[in-house]
Design a protein around this motif. Sequence first.
Motif, PDB file in Angstrom:
ATOM      1  N   ILE A   1     -17.832 -16.212   7.323  1.00 58.32           N
ATOM      2  CA  ILE A   1     -16.502 -16.348   6.722  1.00 58.32           C
ATOM      3  C   ILE A   1     -15.815 -14.985   6.741  1.00 58.32           C
ATOM      4  O   ILE A   1     -16.458 -13.958   6.582  1.00 58.32           O
ATOM      5  CB  ILE A   1     -16.587 -16.909   5.275  1.00 58.32           C
ATOM      6  CG1 ILE A   1     -15.191 -17.158   4.686  1.00 58.32           C
ATOM      7  CG2 ILE A   1     -17.423 -16.017   4.390  1.00 58.32           C
ATOM      8  CD1 ILE A   1     -15.219 -17.908   3.347  1.00 58.32           C
ATOM      9  N   THR A   2     -14.500 -15.002   6.987  1.00 58.02           N
ATOM     10  CA  THR A   2     -13.715 -13.773   6.960  1.00 58.02           C
ATOM     11  C   THR A   2     -12.583 -13.923   5.949  1.00 58.02           C
ATOM     12  O   THR A   2     -12.056 -15.015   5.749  1.00 58.02           O
ATOM     13  CB  THR A   2     -13.133 -13.439   8.346  1.00 58.02           C
ATOM     14  OG1 THR A   2     -12.364 -14.556   8.814  1.00 58.02           O
ATOM     15  CG2 THR A   2     -14.238 -13.115   9.349  1.00 58.02           C
ATOM     16  N   LEU A   3     -12.237 -12.802   5.337  1.00 56.16           N
ATOM     17  CA  LEU A   3     -11.193 -12.786   4.314  1.00 56.16           C
ATOM     18  C   LEU A   3     -10.211 -11.660   4.608  1.00 56.16           C
ATOM     19  O   LEU A   3     -10.580 -10.658   5.220  1.00 56.16           O
ATOM     20  CB  LEU A   3     -11.811 -12.546   2.934  1.00 56.16           C
ATOM     21  CG  LEU A   3     -12.866 -13.529   2.475  1.00 56.16           C
ATOM     22  CD1 LEU A   3     -14.246 -13.077   2.900  1.00 56.16           C
ATOM     23  CD2 LEU A   3     -12.823 -13.679   0.986  1.00 56.16           C
ATOM     24  N   ILE A   4      -8.978 -11.809   4.153  1.00 61.27           N
ATOM     25  CA  ILE A   4      -7.973 -10.757   4.261  1.00 61.27           C
ATOM     26  C   ILE A   4      -7.092 -10.798   3.016  1.00 61.27           C
ATOM     27  O   ILE A   4      -6.896 -11.864   2.419  1.00 61.27           O
ATOM     28  CB  ILE A   4      -7.131 -10.886   5.557  1.00 61.27           C
ATOM     29  CG1 ILE A   4      -6.312  -9.610   5.788  1.00 61.27           C
ATOM     30  CG2 ILE A   4      -6.266 -12.132   5.542  1.00 61.27           C
ATOM     31  CD1 ILE A   4      -5.782  -9.467   7.207  1.00 61.27           C
ATOM     32  N   GLU A   5      -6.585  -9.643   2.624  1.00 67.06           N
ATOM     33  CA  GLU A   5      -5.726  -9.538   1.448  1.00 67.06           C
ATOM     34  C   GLU A   5      -4.275  -9.857   1.814  1.00 67.06           C
ATOM     35  O   GLU A   5      -3.739  -9.297   2.771  1.00 67.06           O
ATOM     36  CB  GLU A   5      -5.781  -8.128   0.872  1.00 67.06           C
ATOM     37  CG  GLU A   5      -7.134  -7.720   0.364  1.00 67.06           C
ATOM     38  CD  GLU A   5      -7.191  -6.255  -0.058  1.00 67.06           C
ATOM     39  OE1 GLU A   5      -6.126  -5.615  -0.202  1.00 67.06           O
ATOM     40  OE2 GLU A   5      -8.313  -5.750  -0.227  1.00 67.06           O
ATOM     41  N   GLU A   6      -3.653 -10.701   1.035  1.00 67.33           N
ATOM     42  CA  GLU A   6      -2.231 -10.988   1.208  1.00 67.33           C
ATOM     43  C   GLU A   6      -1.421  -9.694   1.104  1.00 67.33           C
ATOM     44  O   GLU A   6      -0.457  -9.485   1.841  1.00 67.33           O
ATOM     45  CB  GLU A   6      -1.781 -11.987   0.141  1.00 67.33           C
ATOM     46  CG  GLU A   6      -0.305 -12.329   0.210  1.00 67.33           C
ATOM     47  CD  GLU A   6       0.110 -13.285  -0.885  1.00 67.33           C
ATOM     48  OE1 GLU A   6       0.562 -14.392  -0.536  1.00 67.33           O
ATOM     49  OE2 GLU A   6      -0.028 -12.919  -2.077  1.00 67.33           O
ATOM     50  N   GLU A   7      -1.860  -8.812   0.221  1.00 70.29           N
ATOM     51  CA  GLU A   7      -1.162  -7.542   0.025  1.00 70.29           C
ATOM     52  C   GLU A   7      -1.151  -6.692   1.300  1.00 70.29           C
ATOM     53  O   GLU A   7      -0.166  -6.002   1.599  1.00 70.29           O
ATOM     54  CB  GLU A   7      -1.814  -6.748  -1.119  1.00 70.29           C
ATOM     55  CG  GLU A   7      -1.723  -7.406  -2.477  1.00 70.29           C
ATOM     56  CD  GLU A   7      -2.846  -8.401  -2.800  1.00 70.29           C
ATOM     57  OE1 GLU A   7      -2.972  -8.781  -3.976  1.00 70.29           O
ATOM     58  OE2 GLU A   7      -3.601  -8.803  -1.876  1.00 70.29           O
TER      59      GLU A   7
END
Length: 156
Positions: free
Chosen positions: A55-61
Amino acid sequence: MNWQGRVVAIHIGEKSQPLKAVNQVEAQAGTGLVGDRYGTGAGTFSTKKGPDREITLIEEEALKAVGQEYQVEITSADARRNVTTQGVPLNHLVGKTFKMGNVVLKGIRLCEPCGHLEKLLNKGDIKDMLRHRGGLRAQILESGTIHQGDTVEPLS
């Protein structure tokens, strides 16, 4: 570390195809996300085995900052990360366990942008724009369902 964030978007997809937004996704420990290219072993980099492909994640910011600094819009689907978060310090989660809804994850390494993403997006020097803010690769330790709007928080 004391913080609490949330899931703002979830995306899955097939190899080299645009990702599609979903409201929820099944996360399977040791495998990945049901319906995602890496969960099925069909992703561009699936031959490189390891828990950092689950799984990969990224910050909306981070995506908003790129838009302001470079005047380039990169949506969460464009970023080709599975989960977009808000209020989650992803860079600080390498080697740490955290909970996303009822799913337990462990941060493995930063998800620095690559030439493949740059080629797919054709929006300029994405590797430079997202350097050190391209997200997090994580391992799924405990299976469950991730929902848009779920709380994300550290585990002690």
